[in-house]
Design a protein around this motif. Structure first.
Motif, PDB file in Angstrom:
ATOM      1  N   GLU A 132       0.839  -1.208   0.000  1.00  0.00           N
ATOM      2  CA  GLU A 132       0.000   0.000   0.000  1.00  0.00           C
ATOM      3  C   GLU A 132       0.868   1.249   0.000  1.00  0.00           C
ATOM      4  OE1 GLU A 132      -2.279  -0.402   3.508  1.00  0.00           O
ATOM      5  OE2 GLU A 132      -3.670  -1.921   2.699  1.00  0.00           O
ATOM      6  N   GLN A 133       1.920   1.243   0.803  1.00  0.00           N
ATOM      7  CA  GLN A 133       2.791   2.405   0.875  1.00  0.00           C
ATOM      8  C   GLN A 133       3.570   2.596  -0.418  1.00  0.00           C
ATOM      9  OE1 GLN A 133       2.598   4.534   3.433  1.00  0.00           O
ATOM     10  NE2 GLN A 133       0.979   3.131   4.129  1.00  0.00           N
ATOM     11  N   GLN A 134       3.812   1.511  -1.136  1.00  0.00           N
ATOM     12  CA  GLN A 134       4.496   1.613  -2.428  1.00  0.00           C
ATOM     13  C   GLN A 134       3.632   2.400  -3.412  1.00  0.00           C
ATOM     14  OE1 GLN A 134       5.914  -2.141  -4.087  1.00  0.00           O
ATOM     15  NE2 GLN A 134       5.368  -1.428  -6.129  1.00  0.00           N
ATOM     16  N   GLN A 135       2.334   2.126  -3.395  1.00  0.00           N
ATOM     17  CA  GLN A 135       1.421   2.832  -4.284  1.00  0.00           C
ATOM     18  C   GLN A 135       1.335   4.312  -3.930  1.00  0.00           C
ATOM     19  OE1 GLN A 135      -2.250   0.691  -3.938  1.00  0.00           O
ATOM     20  NE2 GLN A 135      -1.377  -1.240  -4.671  1.00  0.00           N
ATOM     21  N   LEU A 136       1.584   4.622  -2.656  1.00  0.00           N
ATOM     22  CA  LEU A 136       1.545   6.016  -2.204  1.00  0.00           C
ATOM     23  C   LEU A 136       2.902   6.709  -2.351  1.00  0.00           C
ATOM     24  CD1 LEU A 136      -0.565   5.532   1.068  1.00  0.00           C
ATOM     25  CD2 LEU A 136      -1.358   6.418  -1.149  1.00  0.00           C
ATOM     26  N   GLY A 137       3.898   5.961  -2.829  1.00  0.00           N
ATOM     27  CA  GLY A 137       5.219   6.532  -3.016  1.00  0.00           C
ATOM     28  C   GLY A 137       6.056   6.589  -1.758  1.00  0.00           C
ATOM     29  N   GLN A 138       5.607   5.920  -0.696  1.00  0.00           N
ATOM     30  CA  GLN A 138       6.345   5.943   0.563  1.00  0.00           C
ATOM     31  C   GLN A 138       7.286   4.751   0.717  1.00  0.00           C
ATOM     32  OE1 GLN A 138       6.081   8.583   2.682  1.00  0.00           O
ATOM     33  NE2 GLN A 138       4.811   9.422   1.036  1.00  0.00           N
ATOM     34  N   PHE A 139       7.154   3.762  -0.189  1.00  0.00           N
ATOM     35  CA  PHE A 139       8.019   2.582  -0.131  1.00  0.00           C
ATOM     36  C   PHE A 139       8.572   2.363  -1.533  1.00  0.00           C
ATOM     37  CE2 PHE A 139       8.528  -2.101  -0.448  1.00  0.00           C
ATOM     38  CZ  PHE A 139       9.503  -2.266   0.520  1.00  0.00           C
ATOM     39  N   THR A 140       9.861   2.585  -1.692  1.00  0.00           N
ATOM     40  CA  THR A 140      10.443   2.644  -3.040  1.00  0.00           C
ATOM     41  C   THR A 140      11.091   1.337  -3.494  1.00  0.00           C
ATOM     42  OG1 THR A 140      12.543   3.466  -2.158  1.00  0.00           O
ATOM     43  CG2 THR A 140      10.890   5.103  -2.765  1.00  0.00           C
ATOM     44  N   PHE A 141      11.175   0.349  -2.613  1.00  0.00           N
ATOM     45  CA  PHE A 141      11.893  -0.879  -2.978  1.00  0.00           C
ATOM     46  C   PHE A 141      10.898  -1.891  -3.538  1.00  0.00           C
ATOM     47  CE2 PHE A 141      14.269   1.335   0.258  1.00  0.00           C
ATOM     48  CZ  PHE A 141      15.526   1.432  -0.334  1.00  0.00           C
ATOM     49  N   THR A 142      10.638  -1.748  -4.828  1.00  0.00           N
ATOM     50  CA  THR A 142       9.541  -2.469  -5.476  1.00  0.00           C
ATOM     51  C   THR A 142       9.833  -3.947  -5.703  1.00  0.00           C
ATOM     52  OG1 THR A 142      10.421  -1.796  -7.640  1.00  0.00           O
ATOM     53  CG2 THR A 142       8.735  -0.387  -6.630  1.00  0.00           C
ATOM     54  N   GLY A 143      11.074  -4.367  -5.471  1.00  0.00           N
ATOM     55  CA  GLY A 143      11.412  -5.768  -5.709  1.00  0.00           C
ATOM     56  C   GLY A 143      10.986  -6.705  -4.594  1.00  0.00           C
ATOM     57  N   LEU A 144      10.442  -6.160  -3.496  1.00  0.00           N
ATOM     58  CA  LEU A 144      10.062  -6.996  -2.359  1.00  0.00           C
ATOM     59  C   LEU A 144       8.914  -7.929  -2.719  1.00  0.00           C
ATOM     60  CD1 LEU A 144      10.406  -7.564   0.732  1.00  0.00           C
ATOM     61  CD2 LEU A 144       8.546  -5.916   1.073  1.00  0.00           C
ATOM     62  N   LYS A 145       9.066  -9.215  -2.397  1.00  0.00           N
ATOM     63  CA  LYS A 145       8.023 -10.209  -2.603  1.00  0.00           C
ATOM     64  C   LYS A 145       7.595 -10.764  -1.248  1.00  0.00           C
ATOM     65  CE  LYS A 145       9.838 -11.646  -7.133  1.00  0.00           C
ATOM     66  NZ  LYS A 145      10.952 -10.681  -7.119  1.00  0.00           N
ATOM     67  N   ARG A 146       6.428 -11.399  -1.233  1.00  0.00           N
ATOM     68  CA  ARG A 146       5.924 -11.946   0.030  1.00  0.00           C
ATOM     69  C   ARG A 146       6.888 -12.971   0.609  1.00  0.00           C
ATOM     70  NH1 ARG A 146       5.472 -14.063   3.939  1.00  0.00           N
ATOM     71  NH2 ARG A 146       3.652 -14.761   5.144  1.00  0.00           N
ATOM     72  N   GLU A 147       7.544 -13.788  -0.252  1.00  0.00           N
ATOM     73  CA  GLU A 147       8.459 -14.814   0.250  1.00  0.00           C
ATOM     74  C   GLU A 147       9.743 -14.235   0.831  1.00  0.00           C
ATOM     75  OE1 GLU A 147       8.686 -14.996  -4.365  1.00  0.00           O
ATOM     76  OE2 GLU A 147       7.173 -14.685  -2.796  1.00  0.00           O
ATOM     77  N   ASP A 148       9.951 -12.926   0.646  1.00  0.00           N
ATOM     78  CA  ASP A 148      11.121 -12.274   1.227  1.00  0.00           C
ATOM     79  C   ASP A 148      10.915 -11.912   2.695  1.00  0.00           C
ATOM     80  OD1 ASP A 148      12.445 -12.396  -1.211  1.00  0.00           O
ATOM     81  OD2 ASP A 148      11.641 -10.469  -1.873  1.00  0.00           O
ATOM     82  N   ILE A 149       9.717 -12.169   3.211  1.00  0.00           N
ATOM     83  CA  ILE A 149       9.414 -11.927   4.627  1.00  0.00           C
ATOM     84  C   ILE A 149       9.181 -13.281   5.277  1.00  0.00           C
ATOM     85  CG2 ILE A 149       7.934 -10.699   6.265  1.00  0.00           C
ATOM     86  CD1 ILE A 149       7.060  -8.874   3.974  1.00  0.00           C
ATOM     87  N   PHE A 150      10.035 -13.666   6.206  1.00  0.00           N
ATOM     88  CA  PHE A 150       9.971 -15.036   6.711  1.00  0.00           C
ATOM     89  C   PHE A 150      10.629 -15.133   8.088  1.00  0.00           C
ATOM     90  CE2 PHE A 150      13.741 -14.342   4.176  1.00  0.00           C
ATOM     91  CZ  PHE A 150      14.771 -14.857   4.952  1.00  0.00           C
ATOM     92  N   THR A 151      10.399 -16.279   8.732  1.00  0.00           N
ATOM     93  CA  THR A 151      11.072 -16.593   9.987  1.00  0.00           C
ATOM     94  C   THR A 151      12.326 -17.396   9.673  1.00  0.00           C
ATOM     95  OG1 THR A 151       8.993 -16.646  11.227  1.00  0.00           O
ATOM     96  CG2 THR A 151      10.889 -17.745  12.227  1.00  0.00           C
ATOM     97  N   LEU A 152      13.447 -16.924  10.153  1.00  0.00           N
ATOM     98  CA  LEU A 152      14.720 -17.590   9.891  1.00  0.00           C
ATOM     99  C   LEU A 152      14.877 -18.770  10.844  1.00  0.00           C
ATOM    100  CD1 LEU A 152      17.418 -17.488   8.306  1.00  0.00           C
ATOM    101  CD2 LEU A 152      18.323 -16.067  10.149  1.00  0.00           C
ATOM    102  N   ASP A 153      15.155 -19.914  10.299  1.00  0.00           N
ATOM    103  CA  ASP A 153      15.400 -21.099  11.110  1.00  0.00           C
ATOM    104  C   ASP A 153      16.600 -20.858  12.024  1.00  0.00           C
ATOM    105  OD1 ASP A 153      17.178 -23.820  11.152  1.00  0.00           O
ATOM    106  OD2 ASP A 153      15.052 -24.242  11.355  1.00  0.00           O
ATOM    107  N   GLY A 154      16.498 -21.329  13.266  1.00  0.00           N
ATOM    108  CA  GLY A 154      17.554 -21.076  14.239  1.00  0.00           C
ATOM    109  C   GLY A 154      18.904 -21.612  13.822  1.00  0.00           C
ATOM    110  N   GLU A 155      18.927 -22.794  13.200  1.00  0.00           N
ATOM    111  CA  GLU A 155      20.189 -23.371  12.762  1.00  0.00           C
ATOM    112  C   GLU A 155      20.817 -22.540  11.651  1.00  0.00           C
ATOM    113  OE1 GLU A 155      17.471 -25.143  13.567  1.00  0.00           O
ATOM    114  OE2 GLU A 155      18.437 -25.847  15.400  1.00  0.00           O
ATOM    115  N   ARG A 156      19.974 -22.000  10.763  1.00  0.00           N
ATOM    116  CA  ARG A 156      20.499 -21.138   9.701  1.00  0.00           C
ATOM    117  C   ARG A 156      21.029 -19.834  10.284  1.00  0.00           C
ATOM    118  NH1 ARG A 156      21.617 -23.496   5.249  1.00  0.00           N
ATOM    119  NH2 ARG A 156      20.970 -21.815   3.869  1.00  0.00           N
ATOM    120  N   GLU A 157      20.332 -19.319  11.284  1.00  0.00           N
ATOM    121  CA  GLU A 157      20.802 -18.109  11.946  1.00  0.00           C
ATOM    122  C   GLU A 157      22.202 -18.328  12.510  1.00  0.00           C
ATOM    123  OE1 GLU A 157      19.651 -15.210  15.755  1.00  0.00           O
ATOM    124  OE2 GLU A 157      18.310 -16.845  15.157  1.00  0.00           O
ATOM    125  N   GLY A 158      22.412 -19.485  13.156  1.00  0.00           N
ATOM    126  CA  GLY A 158      23.726 -19.791  13.691  1.00  0.00           C
ATOM    127  C   GLY A 158      24.780 -19.896  12.609  1.00  0.00           C
TER     128      GLY A 158
END
Length: 557
Positions: A132-158
């Motif tokens: 929504e903010q992208q459409q209003l010009g407040q969020f300029t990083f248009t390459g963001l996809k839903r799969e780019d928002i996730f919970t990082l597995d603890g082992e991967r974090e380590g």
């Protein structure tokens, strides 16, 4: 050199206390100062960071189950708390790169504590709000996809923490390729430096490279020792890749490579120092790249500093309630609601679930209490059984009738997980650094920890805990709470005693680090860059992208 990918990357670390934005730039380096031709090597530079203090987990729906939520999350409200981070990024990153800059919003233990359904609801709302903010010009990083928002597995974090540590230390390059010094003479010289110590005996002063004296772990006296290993260079052929120790408020991670130099029992008794006459017989196992499947990595949810402290307090409250119920049953008049807290500074009081926790500042007793919760991650049910499971020696009735020398030492299992043997050197980052640096700062000015930092032995840390926790709150730490330590806020200072005791106890009794070893470097910055997992994630994804593009172009490296 022009590469077919953006040279700017963003990672948002969604932690349990807030969200931190990290901006990384990947640039090609010149082959030499006198040449304009770029090298194939890439440097990853940290361009900046910013933090939103509201944790994303705070937007979780009310109720124990998602289906109890009567109204959907307000996506605009969820997204707005992160917009200042993106505004900051839009200033740092040139506008031409905004559409192609990869953005990753990776959550850690704070979100892992929530049910999966609630995590998805929050991520959906955040993505919808940013769109929504992208459409209003407040969020300029248009390459963001839903799969780019996730919970990082603890082992991967380590593992990503280990990637960051090895990159900043110069063990690997930006494509995770291990850097090996091909100069055998230089390697031999380094090995000789590591196993040779020049210690003055006439004056009792140490004259090694760092001018410090080492302790005798047997009687906690401090003086010259052969255990000290200089940290001036890390050669992967001797020590292998670095391992990593990471701790936050909700979880802690340990990661290290399973394979490595085979060390015999005699060397282990010598604190891992390889005798000079054995150097030529070492069978080195140097990997070509850092592969995650070669590492042992485990994350302990609820073993972060804040979660562990509350679990210990819950245990004490449970015991106090059991005692009160016993007294009531036996008509004993006991209305005391004070619990003596050995894990807090002397005289410090805090109210918790109807009880007053009163600090007594006894690090030894605190360590005993901490050890009650290290082995298992389960909820407390049978307290006596739980305590017995953490005894140092398991005595079997059949063993008692025979040879007592065959008694089997009981393995210390953190959260019920058995670890492979510890290998190599480690970087201790995040809260490991902040808390133990506070221990150093507030310790006796003459304590050896000041000389040995940032590679103190476990025994030195343990020895420093006694006077640290025994400091009084009123008239002492309370007076300096706002400026006591650079990395300790006033509201955090009262908990530094239990945090420090917990970490030292976990390292020694849980993970099994030798008391006199100096295998851990507690560190925050290397060459001006903070050691944290978000850098490792950026490098890991970059290396995977380079490998894919190289494969598509038919180039053989």
């Amino acid at each position: 050199m022009n590469y077919p990918f953006s040279n700017e990357r963003k990672v948002i670390d969604v932690g349990s206390t807030g969200s931190r934005l990290h901006i990384f730039e990947l640039v090609a380096t010149a082959a030499s100062e006198s040449s304009d031709a770029p090298d194939t090597r890439i440097k990853c530079l940290r361009r900046g960071s910013s933090k939103a203090w509201t944790p994303l987990s705070a937007f979780a729906p009310n109720g124990d189950a998602v289906n109890e939520q009567t109204e959907p999350l307000n996506s605009t409200h969820v997204a707005h708390h992160m917009l200042p981070l993106f505004d900051y990024a839009s200033i740092i990153i040139p506008p031409v790169f905004h559409p192609t800059t990869p953005v990753r919003i990776a959550a850690t233990a704070g979100m892992r504590l929530l049910p999966l359904e609630q995590q998805s609801l929050i991520y959906d709302a955040l993505y919808e709000g940013l769109s929504e903010q992208q459409q209003l010009g407040q969020f300029t990083f248009t390459g963001l996809k839903r799969e780019d928002i996730f919970t990082l597995d603890g082992e991967r974090e380590g593992f990503f923490g280990a990637v960051a540590a090895n990159y900043l230390r110069g063990v690997i390059d930006a494509e995770l390729k291990v850097i090996v010094d091909s100069d055998a003479d230089e390697l031999d010289s380094l090995m000789e430096e590591i196993v040779t110590e020049d210690v003055a005996t006439d004056s009792g002063l140490c004259t090694n490279k760092f001018g410090m004296c080492e302790q005798n772990a047997e009687n906690v006296l401090f003086g010259p020792s052969h255990h000290y290993v200089p940290q001036s260079k890390h050669d992967v052929r001797i020590h292998g890749p670095l391992g990593a120790l990471d701790m936050g408020g909700s979880s802690t991670q340990i990661v290290y490579r399973r394979k490595g130099v085979q060390i015999d029992d005699a060397t282990l008794q010598n604190n891992g120092v390889i005798p000079e006459n054995e150097l030529e017989n070492i069978d080195y196992d140097v990997p070509s790249h850092l592969h995650d499947d070669e590492f042992f990595s485990v994350s302990y949810l609820s073993y972060g500093a804040d979660q562990f402290r509350e679990r210990l307090w819950d245990l004490w409250v449970y015991e106090a309630q059991q005692k009160a119920n016993h007294h009531a049953t036996n008509n004993i008049n006991d209305n005391k609601n004070v619990i003596l807290n050995p894990c807090s500074f002397v005289g410090y009081e805090i109210e918790y679930k109807g009880y007053i926790l009163l600090g007594t500042g006894n690090a030894i007793q605190c360590s005993e209490q901490v050890n009650r919760l290290i082995p298992y991650h389960d909820d407390i049910i049978d307290l006596d059984e739980l305590y017995d499971e953490n005894k140092a020696v398991e005595v079997d009735s059949n063993q008692l009738e025979g040879d007592k020398s065959k008694l089997t030492p009981k393995k210390k299992l953190v959260g019920g997980v058995e670890h492979p043997p510890l290998r190599g050197k480690f970087y201790g980052m995040s809260l490991y650094f902040f808390t133990l640096d506070c221990l150093r700062e507030l310790s006796d000015p003459d304590h050896p920890i000041h000389l040995s930092w940032p590679t103190p032995s476990i025994e030195e840390l343990s020895h420093a805990l006694d006077t640290f926790c025994a400091r009084r709150w009123q008239g002492d730490l309370e007076e300096v709470q706002h400026e006591a330590h650079e990395h300790t806020r006033a509201e955090v200072l009262p908990h530094r005693c239990i945090e420090a005791v917990y970490m030292v106890t976990l390292l020694r009794d849980g993970f099994g680090f030798h008391p006199s070893s100096r295998d851990i470097t507690f560190i925050q910055h290397v060459e001006g860059n903070e050691v944290e997992w978000s850098l490792g994630l950026a490098l890991y994804e970059f290396a995977a992208e380079r490998k894919r593009l190289t494969s598509q172009s038919g180039i053989v490296e």
